[in-house]
Write an enzyme that holds these catalytic residues in place. Structure first.
Site, PDB file in Angstrom:
ATOM      1  N   HIS A 190      39.026  58.333  46.070  1.00  0.00           N
ATOM      2  CA  HIS A 190      40.312  58.187  46.747  1.00  0.00           C
ATOM      3  C   HIS A 190      40.176  58.134  48.251  1.00  0.00           C
ATOM      4  O   HIS A 190      40.983  57.502  48.937  1.00  0.00           O
ATOM      5  CB  HIS A 190      41.250  59.315  46.308  1.00  0.00           C
ATOM      6  CG  HIS A 190      41.993  58.949  45.069  1.00  0.00           C
ATOM      7  ND1 HIS A 190      42.309  59.833  44.090  1.00  0.00           N
ATOM      8  CD2 HIS A 190      42.469  57.756  44.654  1.00  0.00           C
ATOM      9  CE1 HIS A 190      42.946  59.211  43.123  1.00  0.00           C
ATOM     10  NE2 HIS A 190      43.047  57.943  43.437  1.00  0.00           N
ATOM     11  N   GLU A 434      40.746  39.081  25.300  1.00  0.00           N
ATOM     12  CA  GLU A 434      39.856  40.160  25.729  1.00  0.00           C
ATOM     13  C   GLU A 434      39.011  40.701  24.587  1.00  0.00           C
ATOM     14  O   GLU A 434      38.342  41.709  24.716  1.00  0.00           O
ATOM     15  CB  GLU A 434      40.648  41.281  26.413  1.00  0.00           C
ATOM     16  CG  GLU A 434      41.828  41.796  25.636  1.00  0.00           C
ATOM     17  CD  GLU A 434      42.606  42.896  26.363  1.00  0.00           C
ATOM     18  OE1 GLU A 434      42.156  43.394  27.396  1.00  0.00           O
ATOM     19  OE2 GLU A 434      43.686  43.256  25.867  1.00  0.00           O
ATOM     20  N   ASP A 458      37.852  44.117  29.363  1.00  0.00           N
ATOM     21  CA  ASP A 458      37.576  44.399  27.957  1.00  0.00           C
ATOM     22  C   ASP A 458      36.692  43.325  27.332  1.00  0.00           C
ATOM     23  O   ASP A 458      35.864  43.626  26.474  1.00  0.00           O
ATOM     24  CB  ASP A 458      38.884  44.531  27.169  1.00  0.00           C
ATOM     25  CG  ASP A 458      39.419  45.947  27.257  1.00  0.00           C
ATOM     26  OD1 ASP A 458      38.626  46.883  27.035  1.00  0.00           O
ATOM     27  OD2 ASP A 458      40.613  46.128  27.553  1.00  0.00           O
TER      28      ASP A 458
HETATM   29  C1  PEP Z   1      41.177  43.692  30.958  1.00  0.00           C
HETATM   30  O1  PEP Z   1      40.785  44.234  29.924  1.00  0.00           O
HETATM   31  O2  PEP Z   1      40.491  42.883  31.615  1.00  0.00           O
HETATM   32  C2  PEP Z   1      42.498  44.008  31.513  1.00  0.00           C
HETATM   33  C3  PEP Z   1      42.975  43.359  32.554  1.00  0.00           C
HETATM   34  O3  PEP Z   1      43.211  45.009  30.927  1.00  0.00           O
HETATM   35  P1  PEP Z   1      42.919  46.565  31.161  1.00  0.00           P
HETATM   36  O4  PEP Z   1      41.923  46.697  32.257  1.00  0.00           O
HETATM   37  O5  PEP Z   1      44.238  47.173  31.465  1.00  0.00           O
HETATM   38  O6  PEP Z   1      42.390  46.972  29.820  1.00  0.00           O
HETATM   39 MG    MG Z   2      42.141  45.236  28.583  1.00  0.00          MG
END
Ligand code: PEP
Ligand code: MG
Length: 578
Positions: A190, A434, A458
């Protein structure tokens, strides 16, 4: 003789100023063994300190929100929540009633929380452990009667510390901070996030900086390159002054692009949107030049809730978000609960492998009560802003692995819209790509999707079999791996062949080199953290679409791996930061 050191780049900018070494105030060595009074009195003293810490932190949150922005203020709101946590009060009070001193009770209870965070081995969560220490030290200082205000330099200085807590960073007036250098820490801490928000250059994990620094010696800091020079020579000083001027010009140039749309040098439009997880993120997203939002992480909107938000509550929040982006598209991702994003009001059975379990659209389809409420609130929000200058509603389903799931989700949406007596014309419905099966099945999915948004976070996790929360494998898996680029190209082609536009909303979209490659692959929209928008906008406006196309083609054809592919792309696109 100057000493050159390097660390991790944490906030861009360059400056030179005298060092101000922030000595740690070792509160942990001062803890009384035994309680100063009877358990009853000790408990009162303890609860009083927790309350005072909470009040101080709420005040700090307000101050930081004014100087650095709402989102940064939230850091201290979260700290205040730690201090106000009933579990913390329970644990500490229990220890005090058993005869422990209030100070030791606080340290013990925080240690329990800390172990949980550190055990996660994720850099992000480990960085949160430093936040916990910050709150702990404040409570202990209050108990010990020490000042919680922190030291501050008398003149504008480079602040050097072993580790800088967010409250230390925030308690020094920004006009006195030329730059920040810490011996430990990470770019996701942070303190680093605050430095970026305040526009102060910062280098973290700069090994040896404390040993090399003497009182008032000058230090030159290049926050973009992660370089630190202690006692710079006249030449080194002149070089950093030039870098400072360059950075200032760059800041102004980027600021001037704020209201310009995203496009390539030859005029091909590329929408550059912001990822948001709170209403408070909107002003900064707009200020950074975000053209709407390509990812509203709706599960984050209700993260502090113990009970599920009602349809009315959700409608109000969604309408406010639509109003925040007049004239732009706003992509609401339906709640992606589960795995790394648990929500207290959604009970789930324990799972051996949560990342492969009931999350995203899978969970929504099994909990039609929650899913229908959310979809109902989204269509009602659209009705509420009808006729106003607001954003356009788009709905996106997360973690879609099969065309069957998309069909099922669309059926629920249609049925909710029918119940509400509204049509869905003009509401784009899309899927996140994803999951590998979603990427491979893109042609099938595209038949009933208006758009795709590739979630590289993901997608990388599942393609490379690397747990995104596990720091030990964080170096495995990269979107620039030539085969991943090839896969993205096939997703884009499948989308376009079916008139679906294709975006990318994973973290990678905010990296100018990756952004150039994605545009070369035909991606139409990039949605990213707000701070990345100006740099990506600037990078794309310097490149033609053909240059992007040829560069990514060369990477796919010629690079052996992600390292080679990045080197090749940086050279061709001129996006290296160095
Ligand atoms: C991803 O998985 O790239 C995404 C944008 O979703 P999150 O990071 O919220 O899982
Ligand atoms: Mg995701």
């Amino acid at each position: 003789m100057s000493t050159r050191l390097s660390g991790r780049a944490a906030a861009p900018g360059a400056d030179v100023a005298p060092a101000f070494v922030l000595a740690p105030q070792p509160v942990l060595t001062k803890l009384p063994e035994v309680a100063s009074g009877a358990p009853e009195e000790e408990a009162t003293r303890l609860l009083g300190a927790l309350q005072r810490a909470e009040a101080e932190l709420r005040e700090l949150a307000e101050r930081v929100a004014e100087s650095a922005g709402e989102e940064e203020g939230e850091i201290f709101e979260a700290h205040a929540e730690f201090a106000a946590d009933p579990e913390l009060a329970r644990l500490t009070e229990e220890a005090v009633r058993a005869g422990t001193s209030a100070e030791r009770a606080v340290v013990g209870a925080f240690e329990t929380f800390r172990e949980l965070l550190v055990a996660s081995a994720s850099e992000y969560l480990a960085a949160r452990a430093a936040d916990l220490d910050d709150v702990r030290d404040r409570v202990v200082k209050i108990l010990l009667g020490m000042s919680t205000g922190g030291d501050r330099p008398e003149q504008r200085s480079v602040v050097v510390a072993h580790e800088l807590t967010p409250s230390e960073t925030a308690s020094i007036p920004v006009e006195l901070i030329a730059a920040i250098v810490t011996e430990t820490g990470s770019p996701t801490s942070h303190a680093a996030i605050l430095a970026r928000a305040l526009g102060v250059p910062a280098v973290v994990a700069c090994d040896g900086v404390l040993a090399a620094t003497r009182v008032s010696v000058d230090i030159a800091v290049d926050g973009r390159a992660g370089e630190v020079t202690v006692d710079p020579s006249p030449d080194e000083r002149a070089a950093i002054v030039r870098r400072h001027e360059q950075e200032e010009r760059r800041r102004q140039d980027l600021g001037a692009l704020r209201d310009e749309p995203g496009r390539t040098a030859d005029g091909h439009p590329v929408e550059l949107a912001a990822n948001i997880g709170s209403i408070d993120h909107i002003p900064a997203a707009v200020e950074a030049g975000g053209q709407g939002s390509g990812l509203v992480r709706t599960e984050f909107l209700f993260i502090g809730r113990v009970t599920a938000p009602t349809v009315e509550e959700q409608t109000k929040v969604y309408a406010e978000i639509l109003r925040g982006f007049p004239g732009h598209r706003v992509v609401f991702r339906t709640m992606d609960v589960g795995a790394d994003k648990p929500l207290p009001f959604v009970e789930r059975d324990p799972e051996e492998n949560p990342a492969l379990g009931l999350r995203g659209i899978r969970l929504s389809l099994r909990r039609p009560d929650l899913f229908r409420d959310q979809l109902r609130a989204l269509v009602r929000a659209r009705g509420d802003v009808d006729g106003e200058d607001a954003g356009r509603l788009a709905i996106m389903f997360p973690l879609v692995a099969t065309a069957g799931e998309l069909e099922a989700a669309r059926r629920v949406l249609r049925s909710v819209a029918e119940e509400e007596g509204v049509g869905l014309e003009g509401v784009e419905v899309g899927v996140m790509i994803e999951v590998p099966s979603g990427a491979l099945g893109a042609a099938r999915l595209a038949r009933s999707a208006d758009f795709f948004s590739i979630g590289t976070n993901d997608l990388i996790q599942y393609l490379f079999a690397v747990d995104r929360l596990n720091g030990a494998v964080a170096d495995i898996g990269d979107v620039l791996e030539p085969d991943v680029l090839e896969l993205i190209r096939s997703v884009v082609e499948a989308g376009h062949a079916n008139d679906a536009w294709v975006g990318v909303c994973g973290e990678a979209a905010g990296d100018p080199t990756v952004a150039g490659a994605l545009v070369g692959l035909g991606v139409d929209e990039l949605s990213m953290t707000k701070v990345a928008i100006p740099e990506v906008k600037d990078a794309l406006r310097r490149l033609t679409r053909d240059e992007c196309r040829e560069a990514v083609q060369a990477a796919i054809a010629g690079a052996a791996d992600a390292v080679g592919s990045r080197a090749l792309l940086e050279e061709r696109l001129g996006t290296s930061l160095g």
